[in-house]
Design an enzyme around this catalytic site. Sequence first.
Site, mmCIF file in Angstrom:
data_model
loop_
_atom_site.group_PDB
_atom_site.id
_atom_site.type_symbol
_atom_site.label_atom_id
_atom_site.label_comp_id
_atom_site.label_asym_id
_atom_site.label_seq_id
_atom_site.Cartn_x
_atom_site.Cartn_y
_atom_site.Cartn_z
ATOM 1 N N GLU A 142 0.838 -1.122 -0.235
ATOM 2 C CA GLU A 142 0.010 0.023 0.046
ATOM 3 C C GLU A 142 0.960 1.406 -0.027
ATOM 4 O OE1 GLU A 142 -0.654 -2.577 1.706
ATOM 5 O OE2 GLU A 142 -2.803 -3.293 1.831
ATOM 6 N N PHE A 158 -11.943 -7.036 14.024
ATOM 7 C CA PHE A 158 -10.863 -7.450 13.297
ATOM 8 C C PHE A 158 -10.412 -6.480 12.190
ATOM 9 C CE2 PHE A 158 -9.492 -9.982 9.146
ATOM 10 C CZ PHE A 158 -8.456 -10.181 9.710
ATOM 11 N N GLN A 159 -9.257 -6.285 11.950
ATOM 12 C CA GLN A 159 -8.667 -5.158 11.022
ATOM 13 C C GLN A 159 -9.058 -3.859 11.166
ATOM 14 O OE1 GLN A 159 -8.324 -6.885 6.944
ATOM 15 N NE2 GLN A 159 -6.359 -7.827 7.493
ATOM 16 N N LYS A 185 -17.713 -0.388 6.065
ATOM 17 C CA LYS A 185 -18.102 -1.457 5.135
ATOM 18 C C LYS A 185 -19.654 -1.518 4.924
ATOM 19 C CE LYS A 185 -17.524 -6.208 3.414
ATOM 20 N NZ LYS A 185 -16.587 -7.479 3.639
ATOM 21 N N MET A 203 24.663 8.417 1.538
ATOM 22 C CA MET A 203 24.456 9.659 2.227
ATOM 23 C C MET A 203 24.756 9.481 3.852
ATOM 24 S SD MET A 203 23.561 12.666 1.891
ATOM 25 C CE MET A 203 22.621 13.230 0.510
#
Lengths: 170, 624
Positions: free
Chosen positions: B90, B152-153, B202, B521
């Site tokens: 993502e 959940f999630q 949802k 760097m």
Amino acid sequence: MSEIETHTIAVVVDNEPGVLARVIGLFSGRGYNIESLTVSEIDEEQSISRITVVTSGTPMVIEQIKAQLERLVPVHYVSDLTLEGSHVERELALIKVRNSGGNRVEALRIADTFRARTLDSTLESFVFEVTGSVKKIDAFIDLMQALGETEVCRTGVVAIMRGEKVASTN
Amino acid sequence: MTTAEKTQTAKTPETAPKTAPKTAPKTATETAPDMTAPATQQMTGAEMVLKALADQDVEVVFGYPGGAVLPIYDALFKQNQVRHVLVRHEQGAVHSAEGYARSCGKVGVVLVTSGPGATNAVTGLTDALMDSIPVVCLTGQVPTHLIGNDAFQEADTTGITRPCTKHNYLVKRIEDLPRVMHEAFIVASTGRPGPVVVDLPKDILFAVGAYVGPEQIKMKSYRPQVEPVPDAIDQAVELLRHAKRPIIYSGGGVINAGPHASELLTKLVRTTGFPCTNTLMGLGAMPASDPHFLGMLGMHGTYEANLAMYNCDVMLNVGARFDDRVTGNLKEFSPNSKKIHIDIDPSSINKNVKVDLPIVADAGNALQAILDRWNHKKCAPDGAALSAWWKQIDAWKAKKCLSFDQQGDVIKPQYAIQRLYELTKDRDDVFITTEVGQHQMWAAQHFHFEKPNRWMTSGGLGTMGYGLPAAIGVQMAHRDALVIDIAGEASILMNIQEMSTAVQYRLPVKVFILNNQWMGMVRQWQELIHGGRYSESYTEALPDFVKLAEGFHGVGLRATNVNELDDVILKMIETDAPVIADICVDEKENCFPMIPSGAPHYQMLLGPDDQADKPQSEEGMVLV
Ligand SMILES: Cc1cc2nc3c(=O)[nH]c(=O)nc-3n(C[C@H](O)[C@H](O)[C@H](O)COP(=O)(O)OP(=O)(O)OC[C@H]3O[C@@H](n4cnc5c(N)ncnc54)[C@H](O)[C@@H]3O)c2cc1C
Ligand SMILES: Cc1ncc(C[n+]2csc(CCOP(=O)(O)OP(=O)(O)O)c2C)c(N)n1
């Protein structure tokens, strides 16, 4: 380094979920001070709230705070009452003092001179309601603390400009 | 929205962007949401999301599915207008959306699931916030009745993303959904652009309600100021016409304001004959080949640009934010100049540097107003003073601060970029993205841009792993262009999985790795301020990048000595597939010029010899 100034700022916002978290998050995230903060809905129909925040910082920081507040999407306008001229500030406090004997008489006498109202009394305690400037409330609390065990609850400052001009969100 | 439309909507932010009439999807199935139906049609939340995307002219969404967003994926399946690019992480989705947005001026759109989908997007969102990139990120959420139950999630997505978005929404009622969708696009693309999250429970996606089109949206608050105050423009012109040692310092805001603003900037520079320098984010706004252009300024900017900033008497800042990488030591920043600052965001003004003349406006509008005023008053610069100033600048230029020594077989990283530029500069459209580190700075110094929107880099957050997914986004917007991610071997491993995305969608992005085996760097800073104690900055056991490319079904190339370089670059350009070119470069090279953290502009290190005799200040050491 410039002088630290204290400013009272009114922030008029859409009363949507999370708006207070946005304002507070901005202060904590950017390391600004909050000395006092009050919030309440002022227009139910349009669902608008007014936040009064007392903050301190150098003039450059105060300018940043206002610019940062202004750029939050649900903010309608920000007004710096300290800068814009003369305004009135009030705070309300509830103070419970537990004491006995002469101290009770003295507490009542002082409450009277501060125009505090007695909201509740028992044989060992009073609850006073006092409104006024922050200084006045500080002074009242100091005196009460000298007269017994105290419990204090303060609203934080609310403020509005003097004069005939009415600020509106439209 | 096209960029032109974007500028237009920026002027009337309270109304929704106008969109062109839509045509029906070519092969709509029976259950497909009818995109041509009247605006008040009843539909499910998921269908509304797709309809709103179509109405906002969204062509492509970068996303990754999961339980909470399945209804949206279902609606996506049933239509043909909005394409979906399945990323492999993502974070990659957000960087792809950023690359897409920065290269074509439209809003980049992301779709991710609840919980881990949303938290994985956080780095990308922060990146877009820091660099002012317009992104709308749709996140799934558990159903409204489960919010707060550790379902959940479940993650508090609006809570987590509040400090890393321009604005975010949690949609709790189907009635709010169409409005919120359209507002998200207005907020993301107008004023100072930025990322906006729309969190979608949802149950809302299954609920049925009436769709509302973008033309009906009016925002209650939020009115960015885009037109300059005429009085300020007058004052600016007065300052500019009397300037003896002027400089125009422009930044990402000019890119944000659309290609026209870059044209106006170039016009102003050429009309006045003033020198111009760009920030890292502003490269391309001024054609690099123009003799007025002094290159990039700041920590790794040119000697002439930084000294011109230090010694100028009038500074015109257009859409740049006085970042610490640019100002160096604030106390000694351009001490004798009058400063004019054009910025669309009032909070950028007087944040780090106190300016004399603030102009809150869109850069394009302000530049147009200044040009109009200048021409109207028939202004001319102070010719004698200006030529003396140029003489001084030319003397600084004569130091040739970007020169390097390509000797022997070992490829100098600067040389690799120089060759990459030379071998691609005659092509019509070349887009460069970068990762973060020395290679990024060398790319900024040695690749030259004639046009805006050709340079995508993570400036504000400095996110390693930005370049490859960003290149994928750019290639989605410009299918026939040459898109190259100039990378370091450490950075590329942060989002290497996106090679798989590039292969799936036949996006022939090129990853050009300057492989020095070190986090260059980091090593450079350790050398400079930590006594050469190279703690954990060497990567043991690097993968074989050629085989890695092949493992992804891409093409792998390698150059280990100078004679192979051109061939590898040409082969890379010719290959019509994703390529990783592993360019093995000098391991010890450091990036110069450099102003050490906290030092003023005149204390530049021009090369390795300078480094030895300039000890670091205590104050500088604590800075990042
Ligand atoms: C390793 C590393 C090294 C770096 N070294 C350097 C360096 O040497 N030199 C350098 O310059 N940078 C360097 N950077 C990048 C630096 O950190 C900043 O990201 C960059 O300097 C900021 O660029 P900017 O000032 O153009 O602002 P941006 O971040 O691009 O911000 C744009 C500004 O323009 C305003 N704006 C937006 N839209 C408009 C509009 N339409 N009209 C008007 N104003 C608008 C915004 O409000 C904002 O103030 C480095 C980064 C990394 C990772
Ligand atoms: C996500 C992330 N983690 C850590 C850093 C700190 N960092 C900045 S540059 C750098 C090294 C980059 O190495 P490489 O990609 O090989 O590029 P080089 O400097 O060698 O060109 C690191 C670790 C960062 N910018 N981003």
